[in-house]
Design a protein around this motif. Structure first.
Motif, PDB file in Angstrom:
ATOM      1  N   PHE A   1       0.823  -1.214   0.000  1.00 50.88           N
ATOM      2  CA  PHE A   1       0.000   0.000   0.000  1.00 50.88           C
ATOM      3  C   PHE A   1       0.856   1.262   0.000  1.00 50.88           C
ATOM      4  CE2 PHE A   1      -3.323  -2.967   1.230  1.00 50.88           C
ATOM      5  CZ  PHE A   1      -4.413  -2.457   0.559  1.00 50.88           C
ATOM      6  N   PHE A   2       2.010   1.206   0.597  1.00 49.08           N
ATOM      7  CA  PHE A   2       2.936   2.339   0.540  1.00 49.08           C
ATOM      8  C   PHE A   2       3.342   2.632  -0.904  1.00 49.08           C
ATOM      9  CE2 PHE A   2       7.620   3.265   0.444  1.00 49.08           C
ATOM     10  CZ  PHE A   2       7.543   4.612   0.754  1.00 49.08           C
ATOM     11  N   LEU A   3       3.721   1.612  -1.634  1.00 52.55           N
ATOM     12  CA  LEU A   3       4.119   1.790  -3.035  1.00 52.55           C
ATOM     13  C   LEU A   3       2.934   2.217  -3.899  1.00 52.55           C
ATOM     14  CD1 LEU A   3       6.386  -1.373  -3.287  1.00 52.55           C
ATOM     15  CD2 LEU A   3       7.176   1.002  -3.351  1.00 52.55           C
ATOM     16  N   ALA A   4       1.754   1.652  -3.628  1.00 52.62           N
ATOM     17  CA  ALA A   4       0.578   2.014  -4.414  1.00 52.62           C
ATOM     18  C   ALA A   4       0.198   3.477  -4.220  1.00 52.62           C
ATOM     19  CB  ALA A   4      -0.591   1.108  -4.036  1.00 52.62           C
ATOM     20  N   GLU A   5       0.333   3.991  -3.007  1.00 59.04           N
ATOM     21  CA  GLU A   5       0.002   5.398  -2.763  1.00 59.04           C
ATOM     22  C   GLU A   5       1.045   6.335  -3.353  1.00 59.04           C
ATOM     23  OE1 GLU A   5      -1.182   6.281   1.261  1.00 59.04           O
ATOM     24  OE2 GLU A   5      -2.295   4.397   1.424  1.00 59.04           O
ATOM     25  N   LEU A   6       2.289   5.877  -3.413  1.00 63.42           N
ATOM     26  CA  LEU A   6       3.272   6.656  -4.163  1.00 63.42           C
ATOM     27  C   LEU A   6       2.882   6.735  -5.631  1.00 63.42           C
ATOM     28  CD1 LEU A   6       6.701   5.411  -2.694  1.00 63.42           C
ATOM     29  CD2 LEU A   6       5.579   7.606  -2.290  1.00 63.42           C
ATOM     30  N   GLY A   7       2.350   5.627  -6.139  1.00 62.63           N
ATOM     31  CA  GLY A   7       1.881   5.619  -7.523  1.00 62.63           C
ATOM     32  C   GLY A   7       0.683   6.521  -7.735  1.00 62.63           C
ATOM     33  N   LEU A   8      -0.181   6.650  -6.728  1.00 60.23           N
ATOM     34  CA  LEU A   8      -1.336   7.547  -6.844  1.00 60.23           C
ATOM     35  C   LEU A   8      -0.901   8.984  -7.062  1.00 60.23           C
ATOM     36  CD1 LEU A   8      -3.954   6.570  -4.103  1.00 60.23           C
ATOM     37  CD2 LEU A   8      -4.144   6.278  -6.570  1.00 60.23           C
ATOM     38  N   MET A   9       0.164   9.388  -6.409  1.00 64.15           N
ATOM     39  CA  MET A   9       0.626  10.770  -6.516  1.00 64.15           C
ATOM     40  C   MET A   9       1.303  11.060  -7.844  1.00 64.15           C
ATOM     41  SD  MET A   9       2.148  11.460  -2.700  1.00 64.15           S
ATOM     42  CE  MET A   9       2.809  13.017  -3.273  1.00 64.15           C
ATOM     43  N   ASN A  10       1.783  10.029  -8.507  1.00 57.03           N
ATOM     44  CA  ASN A  10       2.519  10.213  -9.753  1.00 57.03           C
ATOM     45  C   ASN A  10       1.558  10.262 -10.935  1.00 57.03           C
ATOM     46  OD1 ASN A  10       4.124   8.909 -12.236  1.00 57.03           O
ATOM     47  ND2 ASN A  10       5.578   9.941 -10.890  1.00 57.03           N
TER      48      ASN A  10
ATOM     49  N   CYS B   1       6.234  -0.493 -15.166  1.00 57.90           N
ATOM     50  CA  CYS B   1       5.557   0.182 -14.058  1.00 57.90           C
ATOM     51  C   CYS B   1       6.304  -0.059 -12.749  1.00 57.90           C
ATOM     52  CB  CYS B   1       4.121  -0.324 -13.952  1.00 57.90           C
ATOM     53  SG  CYS B   1       3.132   0.480 -12.681  1.00 57.90           S
ATOM     54  N   ALA B   2       6.836  -1.251 -12.574  1.00 56.73           N
ATOM     55  CA  ALA B   2       7.578  -1.570 -11.356  1.00 56.73           C
ATOM     56  C   ALA B   2       8.819  -0.701 -11.216  1.00 56.73           C
ATOM     57  CB  ALA B   2       7.959  -3.051 -11.350  1.00 56.73           C
ATOM     58  N   GLU B   3       9.508  -0.441 -12.315  1.00 55.93           N
ATOM     59  CA  GLU B   3      10.703   0.398 -12.270  1.00 55.93           C
ATOM     60  C   GLU B   3      10.361   1.817 -11.843  1.00 55.93           C
ATOM     61  OE1 GLU B   3      14.606   0.664 -12.161  1.00 55.93           O
ATOM     62  OE2 GLU B   3      13.663  -1.143 -12.958  1.00 55.93           O
ATOM     63  N   LEU B   4       9.225   2.332 -12.285  1.00 54.84           N
ATOM     64  CA  LEU B   4       8.794   3.665 -11.871  1.00 54.84           C
ATOM     65  C   LEU B   4       8.510   3.705 -10.367  1.00 54.84           C
ATOM     66  CD1 LEU B   4       6.381   4.611 -14.813  1.00 54.84           C
ATOM     67  CD2 LEU B   4       8.686   5.498 -14.388  1.00 54.84           C
ATOM     68  N   LEU B   5       7.897   2.652  -9.842  1.00 58.69           N
ATOM     69  CA  LEU B   5       7.611   2.599  -8.411  1.00 58.69           C
ATOM     70  C   LEU B   5       8.898   2.510  -7.591  1.00 58.69           C
ATOM     71  CD1 LEU B   5       4.506   0.193  -8.286  1.00 58.69           C
ATOM     72  CD2 LEU B   5       4.533   2.683  -8.052  1.00 58.69           C
ATOM     73  N   VAL B   6       9.876   1.767  -8.090  1.00 58.57           N
ATOM     74  CA  VAL B   6      11.173   1.685  -7.401  1.00 58.57           C
ATOM     75  C   VAL B   6      11.825   3.054  -7.341  1.00 58.57           C
ATOM     76  CG1 VAL B   6      13.508   0.744  -7.526  1.00 58.57           C
ATOM     77  CG2 VAL B   6      11.542  -0.741  -7.939  1.00 58.57           C
ATOM     78  N   ASN B   7      11.753   3.808  -8.434  1.00 61.25           N
ATOM     79  CA  ASN B   7      12.343   5.151  -8.469  1.00 61.25           C
ATOM     80  C   ASN B   7      11.626   6.098  -7.501  1.00 61.25           C
ATOM     81  OD1 ASN B   7      14.224   4.395 -10.419  1.00 61.25           O
ATOM     82  ND2 ASN B   7      12.888   4.985 -12.121  1.00 61.25           N
ATOM     83  N   LEU B   8      10.304   5.954  -7.396  1.00 61.42           N
ATOM     84  CA  LEU B   8       9.561   6.784  -6.449  1.00 61.42           C
ATOM     85  C   LEU B   8       9.965   6.461  -5.016  1.00 61.42           C
ATOM     86  CD1 LEU B   8       5.957   6.733  -8.003  1.00 61.42           C
ATOM     87  CD2 LEU B   8       7.593   8.624  -8.017  1.00 61.42           C
TER      88      LEU B   8
END
Length: 416
Positions: free
Chosen positions: A311-320, A368-375
């Motif tokens: 959920f931490f990673l998913a919410e980072l994705g929400l902001m992007n 998409c996973a690489e973008l989440l890792v960068n976030l």
């Protein structure tokens, strides 16, 4: 002094189409509530709603055959009573052709049997030519523990998520920043960061946050909004999501206060109406949260640390903004699970069970996973720290403090 008219208490006479009917006064003929078990009374043979008036045609035919009304009626009634009189059934036993089946004795034996709902569903699918393929031996049955939980609806859960995958395209928005002259992706990130703080302040359900962000994006893709009204759109979207998801939704005045009285109550209500009109009241959409809860369950072994990391990673994705417009909700949820397993060094990174339930292979999630890792890698240095602070708390296992994965490759490992 004139005498006051007294209404009779025993019977009231009313007229219906010119015919007088006698109706018992209210409360005079009420029967005391007695045993409501499944005992079948003898009166049931005369009909569900009590004794029925004799059929004139049947009486005429009986009279003709037997030569007398009284004789014919008696014979017919006796024949019907003898033919329709059911065998008494009790709650503890069923009589069937002389064999007594004790339900109490067989109750313990039927615990592992399929429910009536699952049996009927299977028969319906078989009649329509639909068959469920047996699970591969490498695929874990994640619903086995919920077989006796009616709220888990295990008979329908797979069909529900097939429908979600088909319907999620309706909630995906295209790149709309080109149609917003006063807005940009950074402003959107600031708004979502603030909404996450509001969501946490009000202690709302997680579904509310994901729906609110979905409403914001869909509305901005349909209507041009000036910069000064962007926060108003966010407040009104959160209010709509609260009314849809929450049991006790915050009041409008709560949103006025938390926005430091930037907007008045009437402005929020007017914007709420405008948003609902533009979205045509379509609020039942599959957000990433719908898929997250299912995919976390399929990520075995799953614990609190794993769930909070997802959920931490998913919410980072929400902001992007780029992630939100480029990938479907199910892809974002799958990528969040993939990166979380990579970060926590789960082996293997992607299992047959996850592939079965998500429908994605690793290669489809890498981008998409690489973008989440960068976030995750840049969250410490970011000025927008709502998600970071939220997941530093001990009750969320402080997952935001864990080192991010080096990359999204299958052999990834956390940075030292």
């Amino acid at each position: 002094m004139a005498a006051r008219a007294v209404v009779p208490q025993r019977q009231l006479r009313i007229r219906d189409e010119g015919k007088p009917n006698v109706v018992a006064a209210e409360g005079r003929t009420r029967r005391i509530l007695k045993d409501i078990g499944n005992l079948v009374p003898d009166q049931a043979v005369e009909g569900k709603h009590g004794p029925q008036p004799p059929d004139k045609n049947k009486r005429a035919i009986t009279k003709k055959i037997n030569g007398g009304v009284g004789k014919g009626v008696n014979v017919t009634k006796a024949a019907i009573t003898e033919k329709q009189k059911p065998k008494p059934k009790t709650l503890l036993s069923l009589a069937d052709e002389g064999h007594i089946i004790n339900i109490k004795d067989t109750k313990s034996k039927d615990k592992n049997k399929k429910s009536l709902t699952s049996t009927l569903s299977a028969r319906s699918k078989a009649a329509c030519g639909i068959t469920n393929k047996p699970l591969d031996s490498s695929v874990t049955n994640i619903d086995e523990a919920d077989a006796n939980n009616e709220l888990a609806v295990v008979e329908y859960i797979d069909d529900m998520y097939k429908f979600y995958k088909l319907a999620e395209g309706e909630s995906i928005v295209s790149d709309y920043m080109g149609t917003q002259p006063d807005l940009n992706a950074k402003m959107r990130s600031i708004l979502i960061d603030w909404l996450i703080e509001v969501h946490r302040k009000f202690e709302l359900m997680p579904e509310t946050l994901y729906l609110a962000v979905n409403i914001v994006d869909r509305f901005l893709s349909l209507k041009t909004v000036p910069r000064k009204e962007l926060q108003l759109v966010g407040i009104s979207s959160m209010l709509i999501a609260c009314k849809y998801e929450e049991i006790w939704a915050p009041e409008v005045n709560d949103f006025v206060s938390i926005s430091a009285n930037t907007y008045q109550r009437e402005q929020i209500l007017v914007m709420e109406k405008v948003i609902l009109g533009r979205l045509e009241w379509l609020l039942t959409v599959p957000t990433p949260y719908v898929f997250l809860v299912r995919y976390v369950k399929a990520s075995e072994p799953s614990d609190d640390e794993m769930e909070n990391m997802v959920f931490f990673l998913a919410e980072l994705g929400l902001m992007n903004y780029q992630i939100s417009i480029s990938y479907s909700p199910s892809t974002i949820a799958s990528a969040a699970v993939y990166v979380a397993r990579c970060t926590l060094e789960k082996n293997p990174i992607w299992t047959a069970t996850l592939h079965h339930h998500t429908g994605y292979v690793e290669e489809e999630l890498k981008e998409c996973a690489e973008l989440l890792v960068n976030l995750h890698r840049g969250v410490v240095d970011s000025k927008l720290k709502a998600v970071y602070r939220k997941y530093t708390s001990p009750d969320r296992r402080a997952v935001s403090l864990l080192p991010p994965a080096k990359s999204s490759t299958p052999d990834c490992s956390p940075e030292v």
